[in-house]
Each structure stands twice: as C-alpha cells, then as structure tokens.
Motif scaffolding. Structure first.
Motif, PDB file in Angstrom:
ATOM      1  N   LEU A  14       0.829  -1.201   0.000  1.00 40.25           N
ATOM      2  CA  LEU A  14       0.000   0.000   0.000  1.00 40.25           C
ATOM      3  C   LEU A  14       0.866   1.254   0.000  1.00 40.25           C
ATOM      4  CD1 LEU A  14      -2.898   1.083   0.165  1.00 40.25           C
ATOM      5  CD2 LEU A  14      -2.661   1.062   2.632  1.00 40.25           C
ATOM      6  N   ARG A  15       1.968   1.224   0.697  1.00 38.71           N
ATOM      7  CA  ARG A  15       2.848   2.394   0.756  1.00 38.71           C
ATOM      8  C   ARG A  15       3.422   2.750  -0.607  1.00 38.71           C
ATOM      9  NH1 ARG A  15       6.243   2.250   6.315  1.00 38.71           N
ATOM     10  NH2 ARG A  15       4.472   1.924   7.674  1.00 38.71           N
ATOM     11  N   GLY A  16       3.650   1.749  -1.441  1.00 39.06           N
ATOM     12  CA  GLY A  16       4.187   2.009  -2.770  1.00 39.06           C
ATOM     13  C   GLY A  16       3.170   2.591  -3.733  1.00 39.06           C
ATOM     14  N   ASN A  17       1.885   2.453  -3.440  1.00 35.64           N
ATOM     15  CA  ASN A  17       0.834   2.919  -4.332  1.00 35.64           C
ATOM     16  C   ASN A  17       0.283   4.287  -3.971  1.00 35.64           C
ATOM     17  OD1 ASN A  17       0.859   0.609  -5.927  1.00 35.64           O
ATOM     18  ND2 ASN A  17      -0.465  -0.468  -4.505  1.00 35.64           N
ATOM     19  N   ILE A  18       0.627   4.844  -2.817  1.00 33.81           N
ATOM     20  CA  ILE A  18       0.082   6.116  -2.359  1.00 33.81           C
ATOM     21  C   ILE A  18       1.056   7.246  -2.669  1.00 33.81           C
ATOM     22  CG2 ILE A  18      -0.681   7.416  -0.328  1.00 33.81           C
ATOM     23  CD1 ILE A  18      -2.514   5.108  -1.153  1.00 33.81           C
ATOM     24  N   LEU A  19       0.577   8.301  -3.337  1.00 24.17           N
ATOM     25  CA  LEU A  19       1.412   9.469  -3.623  1.00 24.17           C
ATOM     26  C   LEU A  19       1.208  10.582  -2.606  1.00 24.17           C
ATOM     27  CD1 LEU A  19       0.991   9.750  -7.487  1.00 24.17           C
ATOM     28  CD2 LEU A  19       2.952   8.902  -6.223  1.00 24.17           C
ATOM     29  N   GLY A  20      -0.038  10.842  -2.235  1.00 26.23           N
ATOM     30  CA  GLY A  20      -0.331  11.927  -1.301  1.00 26.23           C
ATOM     31  C   GLY A  20      -1.504  11.563  -0.418  1.00 26.23           C
ATOM     32  N   ILE A  21      -1.670  12.345   0.650  1.00 30.42           N
ATOM     33  CA  ILE A  21      -2.701  12.019   1.630  1.00 30.42           C
ATOM     34  C   ILE A  21      -3.245  13.306   2.243  1.00 30.42           C
ATOM     35  CG2 ILE A  21      -1.144  11.816   3.591  1.00 30.42           C
ATOM     36  CD1 ILE A  21      -2.669   9.329   4.413  1.00 30.42           C
ATOM     37  N   GLU A  22      -4.522  13.277   2.563  1.00 33.01           N
ATOM     38  CA  GLU A  22      -5.137  14.344   3.349  1.00 33.01           C
ATOM     39  C   GLU A  22      -5.788  13.671   4.547  1.00 33.01           C
ATOM     40  OE1 GLU A  22      -7.670  17.883   1.861  1.00 33.01           O
ATOM     41  OE2 GLU A  22      -9.062  16.334   2.525  1.00 33.01           O
ATOM     42  N   ALA A  23      -5.498  14.178   5.732  1.00 36.36           N
ATOM     43  CA  ALA A  23      -6.005  13.554   6.951  1.00 36.36           C
ATOM     44  C   ALA A  23      -6.459  14.620   7.932  1.00 36.36           C
ATOM     45  CB  ALA A  23      -4.923  12.691   7.597  1.00 36.36           C
ATOM     46  N   VAL A  24      -7.365  14.233   8.818  1.00 39.48           N
ATOM     47  CA  VAL A  24      -7.868  15.113   9.870  1.00 39.48           C
ATOM     48  C   VAL A  24      -7.418  14.559  11.207  1.00 39.48           C
ATOM     49  CG1 VAL A  24      -9.922  16.096  10.931  1.00 39.48           C
ATOM     50  CG2 VAL A  24      -9.877  15.705   8.477  1.00 39.48           C
ATOM     51  N   LEU A  25      -6.758  15.406  11.999  1.00 42.33           N
ATOM     52  CA  LEU A  25      -6.282  14.997  13.316  1.00 42.33           C
ATOM     53  C   LEU A  25      -7.413  15.061  14.332  1.00 42.33           C
ATOM     54  CD1 LEU A  25      -2.867  16.871  13.395  1.00 42.33           C
ATOM     55  CD2 LEU A  25      -3.326  14.535  12.687  1.00 42.33           C
ATOM     56  N   ALA A  26      -7.145  14.615  15.549  1.00 41.96           N
ATOM     57  CA  ALA A  26      -8.171  14.576  16.594  1.00 41.96           C
ATOM     58  C   ALA A  26      -8.652  15.971  16.993  1.00 41.96           C
ATOM     59  CB  ALA A  26      -7.634  13.845  17.819  1.00 41.96           C
ATOM     60  N   ASP A  27      -7.784  16.980  16.892  1.00 37.34           N
ATOM     61  CA  ASP A  27      -8.192  18.341  17.260  1.00 37.34           C
ATOM     62  C   ASP A  27      -8.854  19.095  16.109  1.00 37.34           C
ATOM     63  OD1 ASP A  27      -5.992  18.729  15.681  1.00 37.34           O
ATOM     64  OD2 ASP A  27      -4.980  20.108  17.044  1.00 37.34           O
ATOM     65  N   GLY A  28      -9.027  18.456  14.946  1.00 44.71           N
ATOM     66  CA  GLY A  28      -9.684  19.073  13.814  1.00 44.71           C
ATOM     67  C   GLY A  28      -8.758  19.674  12.783  1.00 44.71           C
ATOM     68  N   THR A  29      -7.471  19.620  13.018  1.00 41.44           N
ATOM     69  CA  THR A  29      -6.496  20.148  12.072  1.00 41.44           C
ATOM     70  C   THR A  29      -6.437  19.258  10.837  1.00 41.44           C
ATOM     71  OG1 THR A  29      -5.181  20.927  13.943  1.00 41.44           O
ATOM     72  CG2 THR A  29      -4.093  20.856  11.801  1.00 41.44           C
ATOM     73  N   VAL A  30      -6.477  19.886   9.667  1.00 36.24           N
ATOM     74  CA  VAL A  30      -6.390  19.144   8.410  1.00 36.24           C
ATOM     75  C   VAL A  30      -4.950  19.159   7.924  1.00 36.24           C
ATOM     76  CG1 VAL A  30      -7.162  19.027   6.018  1.00 36.24           C
ATOM     77  CG2 VAL A  30      -8.755  19.712   7.813  1.00 36.24           C
ATOM     78  N   ILE A  31      -4.393  17.987   7.708  1.00 40.72           N
ATOM     79  CA  ILE A  31      -3.033  17.846   7.174  1.00 40.72           C
ATOM     80  C   ILE A  31      -3.179  17.507   5.697  1.00 40.72           C
ATOM     81  CG2 ILE A  31      -0.929  16.503   7.275  1.00 40.72           C
ATOM     82  CD1 ILE A  31      -0.945  17.209   9.991  1.00 40.72           C
ATOM     83  N   ASP A  32      -2.602  18.345   4.838  1.00 39.83           N
ATOM     84  CA  ASP A  32      -2.737  18.155   3.404  1.00 39.83           C
ATOM     85  C   ASP A  32      -1.355  17.955   2.799  1.00 39.83           C
ATOM     86  OD1 ASP A  32      -3.558  18.112   0.788  1.00 39.83           O
ATOM     87  OD2 ASP A  32      -3.946  20.254   0.667  1.00 39.83           O
ATOM     88  N   SER A  33      -1.075  16.762   2.323  1.00 42.03           N
ATOM     89  CA  SER A  33       0.179  16.507   1.609  1.00 42.03           C
ATOM     90  C   SER A  33      -0.130  15.846   0.272  1.00 42.03           C
ATOM     91  CB  SER A  33       1.128  15.653   2.450  1.00 42.03           C
ATOM     92  OG  SER A  33       0.628  14.352   2.577  1.00 42.03           O
ATOM     93  N   LEU A  34      -1.150  16.374  -0.401  1.00 45.98           N
ATOM     94  CA  LEU A  34      -1.510  15.900  -1.739  1.00 45.98           C
ATOM     95  C   LEU A  34      -0.611  16.605  -2.745  1.00 45.98           C
ATOM     96  CD1 LEU A  34      -5.371  16.045  -1.380  1.00 45.98           C
ATOM     97  CD2 LEU A  34      -3.983  13.990  -1.461  1.00 45.98           C
ATOM     98  N   SER A  35       0.584  16.134  -2.868  1.00 46.12           N
ATOM     99  CA  SER A  35       1.589  16.778  -3.697  1.00 46.12           C
ATOM    100  C   SER A  35       1.746  16.031  -5.014  1.00 46.12           C
ATOM    101  CB  SER A  35       2.923  16.797  -2.953  1.00 46.12           C
ATOM    102  OG  SER A  35       3.934  17.281  -3.792  1.00 46.12           O
ATOM    103  N   ALA A  36       2.149  16.755  -6.025  1.00 48.64           N
ATOM    104  CA  ALA A  36       2.424  16.135  -7.314  1.00 48.64           C
ATOM    105  C   ALA A  36       3.840  15.568  -7.365  1.00 48.64           C
ATOM    106  CB  ALA A  36       2.234  17.148  -8.425  1.00 48.64           C
ATOM    107  N   LEU A  37       4.626  15.841  -6.334  1.00 51.12           N
ATOM    108  CA  LEU A  37       5.995  15.336  -6.305  1.00 51.12           C
ATOM    109  C   LEU A  37       6.012  13.853  -5.987  1.00 51.12           C
ATOM    110  CD1 LEU A  37       7.792  18.149  -4.296  1.00 51.12           C
ATOM    111  CD2 LEU A  37       7.889  17.729  -6.737  1.00 51.12           C
ATOM    112  N   ARG A  38       6.802  13.111  -6.712  1.00 51.73           N
ATOM    113  CA  ARG A  38       6.923  11.674  -6.468  1.00 51.73           C
ATOM    114  C   ARG A  38       7.762  11.421  -5.217  1.00 51.73           C
ATOM    115  NH1 ARG A  38       4.393   7.164  -7.513  1.00 51.73           N
ATOM    116  NH2 ARG A  38       5.708   5.454  -8.083  1.00 51.73           N
TER     117      ARG A  38
END
Length: 64
Positions: A14-38
C-alpha cells in the motif's frame, strides 16, 4: 493491514501505491500533503506515517 496475502502479491504494498494524503487529526487540524511530487525529502514522510498508524493518528479523508 496490507501485510501479505494475495492482495499484496497482486497489487504490491500500500505504501508504494500512495502518492499523497489528506487527513484530519483529533483536534480538527487538516493535514494536506496531496503533492504532485513523487519524492519529497523535507521532513517526515507523512503519507507513510499515517498509513502505518492505521487510524490512530488521524482519519484519512483523501488519497492519491
């Protein structure tokens, strides 16, 4: 998890197939690392960190 079995043999890890991720932390902070960089060597690999934590660090909302 994607530890092994037929799905691992067919599609790879699974790690080899994922390029970027967007996630929500417990305090509501949105982490966005949907990058076009490989590859990105600026700090921790957040997509791999969230995938490996299996939902304990935050909720994954989008994948690329």
């Amino acid at each position: 998890t994607n530890a092994g079995g037929l799905r691992y043999l067919r599609y790879g890890s699974l790690r080899g197939n994922i390029l970027g991720i967007e996630a929500v932390l417990a305090d509501g902070t949105v982490i966005d690392s949907l990058s076009a960089l490989r590859k990105d060597n600026t700090g921790y690999g957040l997509p791999q960190l969230f995938i490996g934590s299996e939902g304990t660090l935050g909720i994954i909302t989008r994948l690329t």
